[in-house]
Scaffold this active site. Structure first.
Site, PDB file in Angstrom:
ATOM      1  N   LEU A 169     120.866  91.188  69.035  1.00  0.00           N
ATOM      2  CA  LEU A 169     119.537  90.898  68.479  1.00  0.00           C
ATOM      3  C   LEU A 169     119.492  89.424  68.109  1.00  0.00           C
ATOM      4  CD1 LEU A 169     116.804  91.894  66.996  1.00  0.00           C
ATOM      5  CD2 LEU A 169     118.210  91.997  64.949  1.00  0.00           C
ATOM      6  N   ASP A 191     105.180  89.655  53.130  1.00  0.00           N
ATOM      7  CA  ASP A 191     104.326  89.245  52.011  1.00  0.00           C
ATOM      8  C   ASP A 191     104.288  90.320  50.930  1.00  0.00           C
ATOM      9  OD1 ASP A 191     102.677  87.558  50.626  1.00  0.00           O
ATOM     10  OD2 ASP A 191     100.908  87.869  51.882  1.00  0.00           O
ATOM     11  N   HIS A 203     111.451  88.569  45.037  1.00  0.00           N
ATOM     12  CA  HIS A 203     112.095  87.898  46.168  1.00  0.00           C
ATOM     13  C   HIS A 203     113.494  88.476  46.413  1.00  0.00           C
ATOM     14  CE1 HIS A 203     108.738  85.258  46.367  1.00  0.00           C
ATOM     15  NE2 HIS A 203     109.042  84.545  45.313  1.00  0.00           N
TER      16      HIS A 203
HETATM   17  C1  IPE Z   1     102.915  83.617  54.129  1.00  0.00           C
HETATM   18  O1  IPE Z   1     102.712  84.209  52.887  1.00  0.00           O
HETATM   19  C2  IPE Z   1     104.253  82.954  54.162  1.00  0.00           C
HETATM   20  C3  IPE Z   1     105.408  83.832  54.106  1.00  0.00           C
HETATM   21  C4  IPE Z   1     105.393  85.126  54.081  1.00  0.00           C
HETATM   22  C5  IPE Z   1     106.695  83.180  54.104  1.00  0.00           C
HETATM   23  P1  IPE Z   1     101.882  83.486  51.718  1.00  0.00           P
HETATM   24  O2  IPE Z   1     101.860  84.428  50.578  1.00  0.00           O
HETATM   25  O3  IPE Z   1     102.432  82.139  51.465  1.00  0.00           O
HETATM   26  O4  IPE Z   1     100.452  83.330  52.393  1.00  0.00           O
HETATM   27  P2  IPE Z   1      99.011  83.190  51.763  1.00  0.00           P
HETATM   28  O5  IPE Z   1      99.075  82.057  50.784  1.00  0.00           O
HETATM   29  O6  IPE Z   1      98.708  84.482  51.070  1.00  0.00           O
HETATM   30  O7  IPE Z   1      98.112  82.948  52.920  1.00  0.00           O
HETATM   31  C1  IPE Z   2     106.258  86.623  50.164  1.00  0.00           C
HETATM   32  O1  IPE Z   2     105.828  87.105  48.946  1.00  0.00           O
HETATM   33  C2  IPE Z   2     107.410  85.671  50.046  1.00  0.00           C
HETATM   34  C3  IPE Z   2     107.063  84.269  50.330  1.00  0.00           C
HETATM   35  C4  IPE Z   2     105.885  83.831  50.692  1.00  0.00           C
HETATM   36  C5  IPE Z   2     108.117  83.291  50.182  1.00  0.00           C
HETATM   37  P1  IPE Z   2     104.859  86.279  47.989  1.00  0.00           P
HETATM   38  O2  IPE Z   2     105.699  85.440  47.087  1.00  0.00           O
HETATM   39  O3  IPE Z   2     103.840  85.555  48.765  1.00  0.00           O
HETATM   40  O4  IPE Z   2     104.210  87.458  47.154  1.00  0.00           O
HETATM   41  P2  IPE Z   2     102.684  87.614  46.704  1.00  0.00           P
HETATM   42  O5  IPE Z   2     101.834  87.393  47.900  1.00  0.00           O
HETATM   43  O6  IPE Z   2     102.461  86.586  45.635  1.00  0.00           O
HETATM   44  O7  IPE Z   2     102.614  89.015  46.185  1.00  0.00           O
HETATM   45 MG    MG Z   3     101.995  86.014  49.436  1.00  0.00          MG
END
Ligand code: IPE
Ligand code: IPE
Ligand code: MG
Length: 247
Positions: A137, A26, A43
């Site tokens: 792995l 995240d 990303h």
């Molecule tokens: C969880 O992250 C999903 C992934 C890392 C793929 P999100 O950014 O979507 O989760 P919330 O919305 O903060 O709970």
């Molecule tokens: C995690 O990073 C990637 C996915 C959930 C696909 P985020 O896109 O959720 O990044 P934040 O949480 O907005 O910083």
């Molecule tokens: Mg996120």
């Protein structure tokens, strides 16, 4: 002399390496925002962190690494962002498949594949087949994955079998539920890491994380590297797991 003897002992002390590490990757969006870049740049950088962590996990002797790449709820994101993420998945599969194979990595995807574009479904099946016999792995990628969705599917499968008369409802036990999850055959995670300071499960591995150790770190996923991974393994090594018993 005494000092070096002490430090040698510390180095030689056996440390528990988690057999299965799961990561909620995240913070890509916040990483990009802090640099005034589009979320897609976060990303993209996050994909480099994936490469580093897959290598580090293999070297550390971790047997299973599960990465949460895209949740069933992430479909709610703007169409352009979903497109960017799917594009990155295509790129990763195309560019990294052979590297993963060379590293002895077996790829397995969990989640609702039917929602993915047909070309991605094909690519996933190809890479899974190519790497199926690898044993260094197992890299599990959760895509279009939701823990509740997974449990609903398992419930449906059990109900179908019971209705068909091939399964006695009284015979349903924990193993019977586990066997109908996407993760059938994969041990439960020992360690779950979530980056970016958020401290929630976000519908990841709900059933499987019943006794998992959680490590939350403030590092944003694109900045997560092998040292951050090693630090999470160290934190795990200091935990005492009890599983409800008195030890
Ligand atoms: C969880 O992250 C999903 C992934 C890392 C793929 P999100 O950014 O979507 O989760 P919330 O919305 O903060 O709970
Ligand atoms: C995690 O990073 C990637 C996915 C959930 C696909 P985020 O896109 O959720 O990044 P934040 O949480 O907005 O910083
Ligand atoms: Mg996120």
């Amino acid at each position: 002399m005494a000092d070096s003897a002490t430090s040698n002992a510390a180095v030689a002390a056996p440390r528990a390496t988690p057999r299965h590490v799961a990561i909620i990757m995240d913070g890509n969006g916040r990483w990009a925002k802090a640099r005034h870049l589009p979320r897609a740049a976060g990303h993209r950088k996050g994909m480099e962190a994936v490469r580093a962590v897959v290598k580090a996990a293999g070297k550390a002797g971790v047997e299973y690494l599960t990465l949460f790449g895209f949740s069933s709820e992430n479909w709610k994101r703007p169409e352009d962002e979903v497109k960017d993420l799917m594009g990155l998945l295509r790129l990763y599969l195309r560019k990294d498949a052979h590297d993963l194979h060379r590293q002895g990595v077996r790829l397995k995807v969990i989640g609702d594949r039917a929602r993915l574009a047909p070309d991605i479904q094909e690519q996933l099946a190809e890479v899974e087949a190519m790497t199926a016999a690898n044993a260094a792995l197992t890299l599990v990628i959760a895509i279009s994955y939701g823990g509740r969705d997974e449990l609903v599917r398992a419930a449906r499968a059990l109900a179908r079998e019971a209705a068909a008369g091939t399964l006695d409802p009284e015979a349903i036990d924990e193993a019977a539920v586990s066997a109908r999850l996407f993760t059938d055959g994969i041990p439960d995670p020992d360690l779950l890491v979530r980056t970016s300071g958020e401290q929630r499960i976000s519908n990841f591995l709900l059933w499987q994380s019943a006794y998992t150790e959680f490590v939350f770190v403030d590092t944003l996923w694109p900045d997560f590297d092998r040292d951050a991974f090693a630090a999470a393994l160290d934190a795990f090594g200091r935990r005492e797991r009890r599983y409800g018993a008195v030890v």
